[in-house]
Design an enzyme around this catalytic site. Structure first.
Site, PDB file in Angstrom:
ATOM      1  N   SER B  45      28.665  37.154  40.002  1.00  0.00           N
ATOM      2  CA  SER B  45      29.891  37.501  39.302  1.00  0.00           C
ATOM      3  C   SER B  45      29.639  38.842  38.638  1.00  0.00           C
ATOM      4  O   SER B  45      28.688  38.977  37.847  1.00  0.00           O
ATOM      5  CB  SER B  45      30.230  36.428  38.272  1.00  0.00           C
ATOM      6  OG  SER B  45      31.519  36.659  37.756  1.00  0.00           O
ATOM      7  N   GLU B  46      30.467  39.853  38.943  1.00  0.00           N
ATOM      8  CA  GLU B  46      30.089  41.225  38.584  1.00  0.00           C
ATOM      9  C   GLU B  46      30.142  41.512  37.084  1.00  0.00           C
ATOM     10  O   GLU B  46      29.707  42.575  36.652  1.00  0.00           O
ATOM     11  CB  GLU B  46      30.907  42.253  39.383  1.00  0.00           C
ATOM     12  CG  GLU B  46      32.391  42.310  39.083  1.00  0.00           C
ATOM     13  CD  GLU B  46      33.205  41.464  40.051  1.00  0.00           C
ATOM     14  OE1 GLU B  46      32.645  40.508  40.627  1.00  0.00           O
ATOM     15  OE2 GLU B  46      34.414  41.737  40.207  1.00  0.00           O
ATOM     16  N   ASN B  47      30.655  40.579  36.286  1.00  0.00           N
ATOM     17  CA  ASN B  47      30.559  40.778  34.840  1.00  0.00           C
ATOM     18  C   ASN B  47      29.157  40.473  34.317  1.00  0.00           C
ATOM     19  O   ASN B  47      28.889  40.658  33.135  1.00  0.00           O
ATOM     20  CB  ASN B  47      31.607  39.939  34.103  1.00  0.00           C
ATOM     21  CG  ASN B  47      31.526  38.472  34.415  1.00  0.00           C
ATOM     22  OD1 ASN B  47      31.353  38.085  35.573  1.00  0.00           O
ATOM     23  ND2 ASN B  47      31.635  37.637  33.407  1.00  0.00           N
TER      24      ASN B  47
END
Lengths: 234, 218
Positions: B45-47
Site C-alpha cells: 500500500s503506497e502510503n
C-alpha cells in the site's frame, strides 16, 4: 539540547503570512492536529501548504481552507473537500498537483541536502511541462527540485525532549521526509518522554532535524473511510 | 460477460507465488479476495505498508492503520511500515512485481489516462503516475466501454495522460488483451458468452485476433 516548547501556540508563534509550510499526514492519518488548530486560531494567511492531501471540509487542512488562510496547495490528491473545490473553481486558491512519489522525494531531497532528483513519474504528461528532461540509460526522467519550506510541521507517536521521533503504523507516511526538510521543523507527539526512554535503534527521525517539540492534546484521529468485515466472514 | 468480481478473479490468475503486488482503488482492490491461498503474496500500500491484511473486525478499527484509499485495514505477521519516500523508492526501483490499476482510457501503444477529465473537478493523480512510470508489469482492470457507450481501448488517448507506453495487459468485462510493443490490442481470451465480433465492435483501437480465441476460465 532541550527542544521542548509549551504547546502548539508557542511552536507556531513565528509563522508569518505568506510563508511555505509542509504538513505531514496522509488523508486524515498522522496529521499535526494541534498545530493546524493553532494556525486556524492565529489566522495566518497567504500560506503555501505542501501536503499530500487537503483534508476534508471540517478536519485537517480543510479547517485552514475554510478560513481562507491558504493561497496555494501543493498536493497529489485533493478530493473529498467541497470548500476546496469552490475556492479552486472561483480562482481564490492556486493548486499544483504532483505525483505522490515526486512530492515525497522532493521533501526527501531537501532533507538529504540534494538540490534536485530525477524521476520517470510524469514523463510525457502535463506534469512534465516546463521541466528539464534527462535521458539515463535509454529512459527519460524529469528533473524535480527539492522543496524549500520555511516550516515543516509533523506528527509523531512518541518523541523525546531532544526531538528524536518514533511514528506509529501508517501514520508515519509523509512525516519523516517532511521532518527532515523544513528550515524549522515542529513536531507534535502523543507522548513526550525523557532522553533514554526511546531505544536509539528504533528512532525514525533523529532529533537533529527537529527544532521544536511538544506533547499534543485531544487527538481526534478521525477515520476517513471506516471499512470493516463481519465476524462471520472470518 | 464478466462482472466486476469476474474481472478481479481473472486478474488474480496473473499473480504468481512470491509476488509483491500493488492494487489500485476500485476493481483492483477486489483482486485481493481471490489470491489463491497456497500462494505467498505480499500487498503493498503506497502510503507505507507491505503486508496489507483484510478490513478489521468491527470495533477493531485503528485510525493509524489505513491503506492508500484511506480505508481502515489490518496488518499481518511480517508486515513492514515505511515512509512515503521509501514507498515510492521501492516502486521506482522496480521491487514491486505487479501493479493493477483502473483506467479511463488505454491506447494501443500502452498509454494510459486515468486521473483527469478536463472541465471537471480535478482531484489529482495520487501515486498513479509514479506507479505507471516505473512498474514493468502493469495490468489494467476496467470496463471496456464508458457510460456513453464509447470504447476505452483507443488508437490514442483523448484525456490527459497518466503515463506513456506502460500498460502490458488489460482485463475488461469482454476479454483479456495484451498490449503489443509494436502497438495493438491482442485478444487472448474472451469472456463467457461474448463473441469476437462483439469485442471488435467495442474496440476502437487496433484489435489483433489470431486463430481460435478461448473463453476465460475462472
Amino acid at each position: 539540547m532541550n527542544k521542548v516548547v509549551n504547546g502548539a501556540d508557542e511552536a507556531i508563534r513565528d509563522i508569518q503570512d505568506g510563508m511555505t509550510l509542509m504538513l505531514g499526514g496522509f488523508g486524515l492519518c498522522g496529521l499535526p492536529e494541534n498545530c493546524i488548530a493553532a494556525l486556524v486560531k492565529k489566522g495566518t494567511k497567504q500560506l503555501t501548504c505542501i501536503s499530500n492531501n487537503a483534508g476534508v471540509d471540517d478536519f485537517g487542512i480543510g479547517l485552514m481552507l475554510k478560513q481562507r488562510q491558504v493561497k496555494k496547495m501543493i498536493s497529489s490528491y485533493v478530493g473529498e473537500n467541497a470548500e476546496f473545490e469552490r475556492q479552486l473553481l472561483s480562482g481564490e486558491l492556486e493548486v499544483e498537483l504532483l505525483p505522490q512519489g515526486t512530492l515525497a522525494t522532493r521533501c526527501m531531497a531537501a532533507g538529504y541536502g540534494m538540490p534536485a532528483i530525477f524521476t520517470p513519474a510524469g514523463v510525457g504528461t502535463e506534469v512534465a511541462e516546463g521541466k528539464e528532461v534527462r535521458n539515463f540509460n535509454g529512459k527519460d526522467y524529469l528533473m524535480e527540485m527539492a522543496f524549500d519550506a520555511d516550516f515543516a510541521i509533523v506528527k509523531a507517536w512518541k518523541g523525546d525532549t531532544m526531538g528524536n521521533l518514533v511514528y506509529r503504523s501508517t501514520a508515519r507516511n509523509f512525516n519523516p521526509a517532511m521532518a527532515m526538510a523544513g528550515k524549522i521543523t515542529i513536531a507534535e507527539v502523543e507522548e513526550l518522554v525523557q532522553p533514554g526512554e526511546l531505544d536509539p535503534d528504533h528512532i525514525h527521525t533523529p532529533g537533529i532535524y527537529v527544532h521544536r517539540i511538544f506533547q499534543g492534546v485531544n487527538y481526534e484521529k478521525r477515520i476517513e473511510q471506516r471499512t470493516v468485515r463481519s465476524r462471520e466472514q472470518g | 460477460m464478466l462482472d466486476k468480481t469476474g474481472i478481479a478473479k481473472r486478474i488474480a490468475k496473473e499473480i504468481k507465488d512470491g509476488y509483491y503486488v500493488n492494487l489500485g482503488i476500485g476493481i483492483p482492490t477486489l483482486v485481493a479476495n481471490y489470491i489463491p491461498e497456497n500462494m505467498d503474496v505480499v500487498l503493498q500500500s503506497e502510503n507505507g505498508l507491505l503486508g496489507m491484511g483484510p478490513f478489521p473486525f468491527e470495533g477493531e478499527e485503528d485510525p493509524d492503520v489505513i491503506n492508500a484509499g484511506k480505508q481502515t485495514i489490518t496488518m499481518l505477521p511480517g508486515s513492514a511500515i515505511f515512509d512515503s519516500a521509501m514507498s515510492f523508492g521501492m516502486i521506482r526501483a522496480k521491487k514491486v512485481n505487479l501493479t493493477i490499476l483502473g483506467a479511463m482510457e488505454v491506447s494501443e501503444n500502452g498509454d494510459i489516462a486515468n486521473w483527469k477529465i478536463p472541465g471537471k473537478m480535478v482531484k489529482g493523480m495520487g501515486g498513479a503516475m509514479d506507479l505507471v512510470a516505473s512498474a514493468e508489469n502493469i495490468i489494467v482492470a476496467m470496463q471496456h466501454v464508458n457510460k456513453a457507450g464509447e470504447s476505452k481501448l483507443l488508437p490514442n488517448c483523448t484525456l490527459p495522460l497518466t503515463g506513456v507506453k506502460c500498460v502490458k495487459k488489460i482485463v475488461t468485462e469482454l476479454g483479456v488483451f495484451d498490449v503489443l510493443p509494436e502497438g495493438g490490442f491482442k485478444l487472448l481470451e474472451r469472456a463467457p458468452g461474448v463473441s469476437v465480433e462483439e469485442i471488435k465492435n467495442a474496440t476502437a483501437g487496433k484489435l489483433i485476433v489470431e486463430g481460435e480465441i478461448p473463453e476465460i476460465v475462472i
